[in-house]
Design a protein around this motif. Structure first.
Motif, short mmCIF file in Angstrom:
data_model
loop_
_atom_site.label_atom_id
_atom_site.label_comp_id
_atom_site.label_asym_id
_atom_site.label_seq_id
_atom_site.Cartn_x
_atom_site.Cartn_y
_atom_site.Cartn_z
N THR A 138 -10.33 3.52 6.12
CA THR A 138 -10.06 4.71 6.94
C THR A 138 -11.19 5.72 6.85
N GLY A 139 -11.90 5.75 5.72
CA GLY A 139 -13.00 6.71 5.54
C GLY A 139 -12.57 8.02 4.91
N SER A 187 -6.74 4.10 12.42
CA SER A 187 -6.78 3.53 11.08
C SER A 187 -5.48 3.76 10.31
N GLN A 188 -4.75 4.79 10.70
CA GLN A 188 -3.51 5.13 9.99
C GLN A 188 -2.31 4.37 10.55
N MET A 195 0.26 5.89 -7.88
CA MET A 195 1.03 5.16 -8.89
C MET A 195 0.17 4.94 -10.14
N HIS A 220 4.65 9.25 -5.29
CA HIS A 220 5.17 10.50 -4.74
C HIS A 220 4.30 10.91 -3.55
N SER A 221 4.94 11.25 -2.43
CA SER A 221 4.12 11.62 -1.27
C SER A 221 3.69 13.09 -1.36
N TYR A 222 2.67 13.41 -0.59
CA TYR A 222 2.16 14.79 -0.59
C TYR A 222 3.05 15.69 0.26
N GLU A 223 3.15 16.94 -0.12
CA GLU A 223 3.88 17.95 0.64
C GLU A 223 3.10 18.29 1.92
N VAL A 224 1.80 18.55 1.74
CA VAL A 224 0.95 18.85 2.89
C VAL A 224 0.18 17.58 3.23
N GLU A 257 -1.30 20.66 -5.09
CA GLU A 257 -0.55 19.51 -5.59
C GLU A 257 -1.44 18.68 -6.52
N ASN A 279 0.82 -1.22 0.00
CA ASN A 279 0.00 0.00 0.00
C ASN A 279 0.85 1.26 0.00
N LYS A 312 -4.78 6.76 1.85
CA LYS A 312 -3.35 6.59 2.16
C LYS A 312 -2.73 5.48 1.32
N ASN A 313 -3.58 4.58 0.78
CA ASN A 313 -3.08 3.48 -0.06
C ASN A 313 -3.34 3.73 -1.55
N ALA A 314 -3.82 4.93 -1.90
CA ALA A 314 -4.23 5.22 -3.28
C ALA A 314 -5.14 4.10 -3.79
N VAL A 327 -7.82 13.40 6.79
CA VAL A 327 -9.20 13.81 6.51
C VAL A 327 -10.13 12.61 6.70
N GLY A 328 -11.08 12.78 7.60
CA GLY A 328 -12.12 11.76 7.79
C GLY A 328 -11.65 10.43 8.33
N ALA A 329 -10.39 10.32 8.72
CA ALA A 329 -9.87 9.03 9.17
C ALA A 329 -9.43 9.11 10.62
N ALA A 344 -14.89 11.14 3.00
CA ALA A 344 -14.79 12.53 3.48
C ALA A 344 -14.51 13.51 2.35
N ARG A 362 3.70 1.66 -1.38
CA ARG A 362 4.24 1.88 -2.73
C ARG A 362 3.19 2.48 -3.67
N LYS A 363 1.92 2.24 -3.40
CA LYS A 363 0.85 2.63 -4.33
C LYS A 363 0.64 4.14 -4.39
N ARG A 364 1.13 4.87 -3.39
CA ARG A 364 1.02 6.32 -3.41
C ARG A 364 1.97 6.92 -4.43
N LYS A 391 -2.54 15.78 5.49
CA LYS A 391 -3.66 16.11 6.37
C LYS A 391 -4.52 14.87 6.55
#
Lengths: 234, 254
Positions: free
Chosen positions: B217-218, A112-113, B105, A98-102, B100, A92, B170-172, A106-108, B222, A94-96, A104
Motif C-alpha cells: 500500500t505504501g 490498495s485498501q 498483535m 486492536h483497531s485505531y480510533e482515528v 494512540e 492480515n 493495515k496488516n501490521a 496515509v500514502g496508500a 509515507a 487479525r494482525k492489527r 487515516k
C-alpha cells in the motif's frame, strides 16, 4: 548457532511465510493478467468485422486438446489466487489486533485498501460472464447462433447481448472493477516477485495505472460500440 | 496554545483501556510533541494523578524509541520525522489531538502508549552475524564497494527500528523494517557470505512473530521517519525468493 542446513528444505515451507504466499498471489495474478490482456486483444477483433471475430472464436474452440488443459490451468490459477487472497485478507485483519480510533489513509491508494472487495466483485462478474456467454445458462439461444460457414456466430451473440443498456452497464462496471483492482494489482505483483527495485519503482507504479486504464478502455469499448450503434448486425 | 489531548490510558495488558481527555492550556508552538506531554505529565503528577506513560530516549530523532500514533498518523502529521521531532506548531490552537499507541498483535501493549517492540530485536537476532575480521582495521581499499551499492546500503541503514511502518500498515506488516535490515548487510560485500541464511532466518522470524503480509500500500514509506522506500521490500522479496528456491542453504544462523 549451527552450521547445518538452514534453507527452506521444502517448497511447502516457503509458502508458510508471508512473502511466499504473496509470491503465489503475484504469480497466479500474473497468469490471469496475461490472460485478460489476450482476452481483450481477442475482443477487439469485433472491430475488424463479422468474419474475423468468428474466425478467431472458431480457431480457439476447434482445438479442444489445447482449450481444456488451458481452461484447467487458468481455473487452477484463479482458485489459488482467490484462496490465498482470502486467507491473507482474513489473517492480515487479525494482525492489527486492536483497531485505531482515528483511521487515516496515509500514502496508500483507495484501491490498495479494498483489493479483497474488488476481487470479490470481479469473481462474481466472472461467474456471471461464464453463465452468460460460455455456458449459455442465462441466454441459451446465444449458443445456437450460426454464421454462413456454420460456425458459432460470436459476432451476433455479442451484438445481441450488448444491445440492452442494462447488460452494457453490468459489463462496464465489471471491467471498471477489474481496472481498479489492477491499478494496484500490477505494481503489487511486480513488488511481490522482487522486481520493483530502485529506479524501476516509480515507472512500474505508472505502468500499473496505464495497464489498468488500457484494459478498462479495451474491454469497455466493445459493449459501448454496440450500444452506440457502431457495431451492428448488417 | 490551548489544546484538548485525548490519550489512550491502559494500566496494563490485562486491563481494559480507554481514552482520557486532558485540556492543555499552556502549550508553546516551539515545544516538541513529547515536551507538551511532559508539561501535561508534570501537571498530572502535581494533581496526584498517574502520569501518561510513553517511550522516549534521545529526543533528536535517531533512537527510534518514541512511538505514538497522533491523529491517525504514526509519528504525527509531518513527514520524515519522529514524534520527538514533531513540534506543536504543526497543530492549530484549539485542536483536539488523539494519541494512540502503535497497534499490532506483534507489539503487545505494556502501559498507556508504551508497547513492547522486542519482536523487532528478535528478527535482527535471527539474521545472525557477518564475517568480518575484528581487531586491526583492514586496509581501506581491500574490499571494493561500488558507490551505488554503498549509497543504497546507507539508505537502508538509516532505519532506526521505530516500528512506525508496522503501526501504519493495515496488516501490521514489518516488511519495510526487515527489508531495510536485510538490505543494509546483503548489499555490501561484508554481508555477502551469509546473505541467504540471513534473509531466510529474518523472514521466518518476521512471520512467526505475528506480523502480517505486505499489501504494497505504501503507508509504511509515507510514515517512515527516515523515508525508506518500499523498493527495499521488493529487494528483500528478491533475496528471499532466490534463497528459498535453493531449498538447501548452508551457513550460520543466529
Amino acid at each position: 548457532m549451527n552450521q547445518t542446513s538452514v534453507g527452506m528444505n521444502s517448497l511447502w515451507k516457503v509458502f508458510t511465510t508471508t512473502i511466499g504466499k504473496k509470491a503465489v498471489m503475484a504469480a497466479t495474478g500474473g497468469v490471469l493478467l496475461l490472460f485478460v490482456i489476450a482476452h481483450m486483444a481477442g475482443n477487439l477483433q469485433m472491430f475488424l468485422g463479422w468474419g474475423d471475430i468468428n474466425n478467431y472464436a472458431d480457431l480457439l474452440k476447434s482445438h479442444r486438446e489445447f482449450l481444456w488443459p488451458f481452461r484447467v490451468f487458468l481455473a487452477t490459477c484463479l482458485v489459488l489466487h482467490v484462496s490465498t487472497g482470502s486467507f491473507l485478507a482474513i489473517d492480515n485483519r487479525r494482525k492489527r489486533g486492536h483497531s485505531y480510533e482515528v483511521k487515516k489513509l496515509v500514502g496508500a491508494s483507495f484501491a490498495s485498501q479494498t483489493m479483497w472487495i474488488s476481487g470479490l466483485i470481479i469473481f462474481c462478474f466472472i461467474v456471471y460472464h461464464l453463465l452468460h456467454f460460455t455456458l449459455g445458462v442465462t441466454n441459451p439461444e446465444y449458443l445456437t447462433f450460426r454464421d454462413a460457414h456454420d460456425r458459432p456466430d460470436v459476432y451476433r451473440m455479442i451484438v445481441t447481448a450488448f444491445s440492452t443498456a442494462g447488460t452494457v452497464c453490468l459489463y462496464a462496471l465489471g471491467v471498471a472493477t477489474l481496472g481498479f483492482h489492477l491499478s494496484h494489482g500490477v505494481r503489487a505483483m511486480v513488488e511481490s516477485l522482487g522486481l520493483r527495485m530502485e529506479t524501476w519503482a516509480s515507472r512500474i507504479d505508472k505502468t500499473s495505472l496505464v495497464v489498468a486504464c488500457l484494459l478498462f478502455l479495451g474491454f469497455a469499448s466493445v459493449p459501448l460500440a454496440v450500444l452506440m450503434g457502431l457495431l451492428q448486425l448488417k | 496554545m490551548k489544546l484538548t489531548v485525548r490519550v489512550w490510558r491502559q494500566k496494563n495488558a490485562r486491563r481494559e483501556g480507554r481514552f482520557a481527555e486532558y485540556e492543555v492550556q499552556d502549550a508553546s508552538p516551539d515545544m516538541s510533541f513529547l515536551e507538551m506531554l511532559d508539561v501535561l505529565n508534570e501537571r498530572l503528577i502535581r494533581q496526584g494523578e498517574e502520569p501518561i506513560h510513553f517511550d522516549s530516549d534521545c529526543r533528536e530523532g535517531i533512537c527510534g524509541m518514541c512511538s505514538c500514533v497522533i491523529n491517525g498518523e504514526a509519528h504525527g502529521p509531518e513527514s520524515q520525522v519522529t514524534t520527538c521531532q514533531t513540534y506543536m506548531r504543526s497543530f492549530k490552537d484549539g485542536d483536539v489531538i488523539t494519541v494512540e499507541p502503535f497497534r499490532a498483535m506483534a507489539f503487545p501493549l505494556i502501559k498507556d502508549l508504551v508497547v513492547d517492540r522486542s519482536a523487532l530485536d528478535r528478527i535482527i537476532q535471527a539474521g545472525g552475524f557477518i564475517s568480518v575480521t575484528t581487531g586491526s582495521a583492514p586496509e581501506a581499499n581491500s574490499i571494493p564497494v561500488s558507490k551505488y551499492h554503498s549509497d543504497l546500503a546507507m539508505d537502508a541503514a538509516a532505519c532506526i527500528g521505530c516500528g512506525a511502518c508496522v503501526a501504519a500498515c493495515k496488516n501490521a506488516s514489518a516488511n519495510l523494517f526487515v527489508a531495510a535490515k536485510v538490505a543494509h548487510l546483503n548489499l555490501l560485500p561484508q554481508g555477502g557470505p551469509e546473505k541467504d541464511p540471513r534473509v531466510l532466518g529474518m523472514v521466518e522470524a518476521m512471520t512467526s512473530e505475528g506480523f502480517g503480509a505486505c499489501s504494497v500500500t505504501g503507508s509504511c514509506e509515507a510514515v517512515c521517519p527516515k523515508g525508506i522506500p518500499t523498493s527495499f521490500i521488493s529487494r528483500m522479496n528478491h533475496n528471499f525468493l532466490t534463497a528459498a528456491l535453493k531449498l538447501r542453504v548452508h551457513g550460520p544462523r543466529g
